[in-house]
Design a protein around this motif. Structure first.
Motif, PDB file in Angstrom:
ATOM      1  N   MET A   1       0.834  -1.174   0.000  1.00 43.14           N
ATOM      2  CA  MET A   1       0.000   0.000   0.000  1.00 43.14           C
ATOM      3  C   MET A   1       0.888   1.249   0.000  1.00 43.14           C
ATOM      4  N   GLU A   2       0.513   2.242  -0.795  1.00 42.87           N
ATOM      5  CA  GLU A   2       1.318   3.449  -0.883  1.00 42.87           C
ATOM      6  C   GLU A   2       1.101   4.325   0.340  1.00 42.87           C
ATOM      7  N   GLN A   3       2.188   4.945   0.779  1.00 40.10           N
ATOM      8  CA  GLN A   3       2.179   5.783   1.963  1.00 40.10           C
ATOM      9  C   GLN A   3       2.971   7.050   1.638  1.00 40.10           C
ATOM     10  N   ALA A   4       2.631   8.153   2.288  1.00 44.27           N
ATOM     11  CA  ALA A   4       3.351   9.407   2.099  1.00 44.27           C
ATOM     12  C   ALA A   4       3.691  10.014   3.450  1.00 44.27           C
ATOM     13  N   VAL A   5       4.904  10.575   3.549  1.00 42.26           N
ATOM     14  CA  VAL A   5       5.355  11.186   4.792  1.00 42.26           C
ATOM     15  C   VAL A   5       6.064  12.503   4.498  1.00 42.26           C
ATOM     16  N   ARG A   6       6.065  13.370   5.493  1.00 42.79           N
ATOM     17  CA  ARG A   6       6.859  14.598   5.463  1.00 42.79           C
ATOM     18  C   ARG A   6       7.874  14.477   6.589  1.00 42.79           C
ATOM     19  N   LEU A   7       9.135  14.677   6.255  1.00 45.36           N
ATOM     20  CA  LEU A   7      10.210  14.608   7.237  1.00 45.36           C
ATOM     21  C   LEU A   7      10.870  15.978   7.357  1.00 45.36           C
ATOM     22  N   LYS A   8      11.221  16.352   8.553  1.00 45.94           N
ATOM     23  CA  LYS A   8      12.013  17.560   8.795  1.00 45.94           C
ATOM     24  C   LYS A   8      13.266  17.068   9.514  1.00 45.94           C
ATOM     25  N   VAL A   9      14.418  17.256   8.864  1.00 43.15           N
ATOM     26  CA  VAL A   9      15.674  16.684   9.338  1.00 43.15           C
ATOM     27  C   VAL A   9      16.554  17.803   9.896  1.00 43.15           C
ATOM     28  N   TYR A  10      16.996  17.626  11.144  1.00 42.53           N
ATOM     29  CA  TYR A  10      17.829  18.610  11.825  1.00 42.53           C
ATOM     30  C   TYR A  10      19.224  18.045  12.062  1.00 42.53           C
ATOM     31  N   GLY A  11      20.199  18.913  12.043  1.00 44.36           N
ATOM     32  CA  GLY A  11      21.583  18.527  12.288  1.00 44.36           C
ATOM     33  C   GLY A  11      22.473  19.192  11.260  1.00 44.36           C
ATOM     34  N   LEU A  12      23.619  18.597  10.994  1.00 47.30           N
ATOM     35  CA  LEU A  12      24.518  19.085   9.950  1.00 47.30           C
ATOM     36  C   LEU A  12      24.073  18.420   8.646  1.00 47.30           C
ATOM     37  N   VAL A  13      23.098  19.045   7.982  1.00 48.45           N
ATOM     38  CA  VAL A  13      22.482  18.439   6.798  1.00 48.45           C
ATOM     39  C   VAL A  13      22.476  19.369   5.586  1.00 48.45           C
ATOM     40  N   GLN A  14      23.109  20.531   5.709  1.00 53.55           N
ATOM     41  CA  GLN A  14      23.232  21.425   4.557  1.00 53.55           C
ATOM     42  C   GLN A  14      24.707  21.618   4.236  1.00 53.55           C
TER      43      GLN A  14
ATOM     44  N   GLU B   1       4.820   1.129   1.536  1.00 54.11           N
ATOM     45  CA  GLU B   1       5.010   1.273   2.981  1.00 54.11           C
ATOM     46  C   GLU B   1       6.351   0.714   3.464  1.00 54.11           C
ATOM     47  N   MET B   2       6.726  -0.478   3.018  1.00 56.75           N
ATOM     48  CA  MET B   2       7.985  -1.086   3.444  1.00 56.75           C
ATOM     49  C   MET B   2       9.175  -0.232   3.012  1.00 56.75           C
ATOM     50  N   ASN B   3       9.122   0.321   1.794  1.00 58.66           N
ATOM     51  CA  ASN B   3      10.211   1.151   1.303  1.00 58.66           C
ATOM     52  C   ASN B   3      10.274   2.487   2.031  1.00 58.66           C
TER      53      ASN B   3
ATOM     54  N   PHE C   1      13.431   3.914   4.007  1.00 52.39           N
ATOM     55  CA  PHE C   1      13.876   5.275   3.712  1.00 52.39           C
ATOM     56  C   PHE C   1      14.034   6.071   5.006  1.00 52.39           C
ATOM     57  N   ILE C   2      13.017   6.041   5.864  1.00 54.84           N
ATOM     58  CA  ILE C   2      13.062   6.784   7.122  1.00 54.84           C
ATOM     59  C   ILE C   2      14.240   6.314   7.979  1.00 54.84           C
ATOM     60  N   THR C   3      14.435   5.008   8.070  1.00 54.90           N
ATOM     61  CA  THR C   3      15.546   4.465   8.861  1.00 54.90           C
ATOM     62  C   THR C   3      16.876   5.002   8.366  1.00 54.90           C
ATOM     63  N   GLN C   4      17.070   5.015   7.056  1.00 52.57           N
ATOM     64  CA  GLN C   4      18.328   5.506   6.491  1.00 52.57           C
ATOM     65  C   GLN C   4      18.482   7.017   6.675  1.00 52.57           C
ATOM     66  N   ILE C   5      17.397   7.758   6.560  1.00 49.28           N
ATOM     67  CA  ILE C   5      17.459   9.204   6.776  1.00 49.28           C
ATOM     68  C   ILE C   5      17.844   9.492   8.225  1.00 49.28           C
ATOM     69  N   GLU C   6      17.300   8.736   9.173  1.00 48.12           N
ATOM     70  CA  GLU C   6      17.623   8.944  10.586  1.00 48.12           C
ATOM     71  C   GLU C   6      19.100   8.676  10.863  1.00 48.12           C
ATOM     72  N   ILE C   7      19.672   7.727  10.150  1.00 47.78           N
ATOM     73  CA  ILE C   7      21.104   7.425  10.293  1.00 47.78           C
ATOM     74  C   ILE C   7      21.932   8.494   9.587  1.00 47.78           C
ATOM     75  N   GLY C   8      21.496   8.869   8.387  1.00 48.43           N
ATOM     76  CA  GLY C   8      22.217   9.846   7.573  1.00 48.43           C
ATOM     77  C   GLY C   8      23.297   9.160   6.752  1.00 48.43           C
ATOM     78  N   PRO C   9      23.599   9.719   5.588  1.00 44.18           N
ATOM     79  CA  PRO C   9      24.685   9.170   4.773  1.00 44.18           C
ATOM     80  C   PRO C   9      26.022   9.402   5.471  1.00 44.18           C
ATOM     81  N   SER C  10      27.025   8.663   5.083  1.00 43.20           N
ATOM     82  CA  SER C  10      28.328   8.746   5.758  1.00 43.20           C
ATOM     83  C   SER C  10      29.256   9.760   5.089  1.00 43.20           C
ATOM     84  N   ASN C  11      28.710  10.871   4.632  1.00 40.63           N
ATOM     85  CA  ASN C  11      29.517  11.854   3.903  1.00 40.63           C
ATOM     86  C   ASN C  11      29.733  13.134   4.698  1.00 40.63           C
ATOM     87  N   GLY C  12      29.821  13.054   6.006  1.00 41.11           N
ATOM     88  CA  GLY C  12      29.983  14.250   6.829  1.00 41.11           C
ATOM     89  C   GLY C  12      28.683  14.741   7.425  1.00 41.11           C
ATOM     90  N   THR C  13      27.586  14.128   7.055  1.00 37.54           N
ATOM     91  CA  THR C  13      26.277  14.487   7.586  1.00 37.54           C
ATOM     92  C   THR C  13      26.153  14.007   9.025  1.00 37.54           C
TER      93      THR C  13
END
Length: 91
Positions: free
Chosen positions: A1-14, A51-53, A57-69
């Motif tokens: 089933m399709e799901q939609a979310v809005r995330l607001k990410v705080y930290g060193l992300v810019q 939904e599973m994806n 996605f949320i799990t990976q966003i919470e971790i953040g990429p390993s590029n200085g973020t």
């Protein structure tokens, strides 16, 4: 089933490639929507897909990429599915 979310990410992300890494992850998971820098130095994301994806996605966003973020906190809200989203865009 399709799901939609809005995330607001705080930290060193810019200025560290976070939006590009977010887009790459979204494309890998078949997620559509967008990511945008905000004036308060956070990043906003609207994402929709299976939904599973979305959960992966949320799990990976919470971790953040390993590029200085450094993700400190993510606010998550459910939103309605937008049929106009056909790709994942960076703004």
């Amino acid at each position: 089933m399709e799901q939609a979310v809005r995330l607001k990410v705080y930290g060193l992300v810019q200025g560290v490639g976070f939006r590009w890494a977010t887009r790459r992850l979204a494309v890998q998971l078949g997620i559509v929507g967008f990511v945008i820098n905000e004036t308060d130095e956070s990043v906003s994301i609207e994402a929709q897909g299976e939904e599973m994806n979305i959960r992966k996605f949320i799990t990976q966003i919470e971790i953040g990429p390993s590029n200085g973020t450094k993700v400190h906190h993510v606010k998550i809200a459910s939103v309605g599915v937008n049929p106009d989203y056909t790709t994942f865009k960076i703004y």
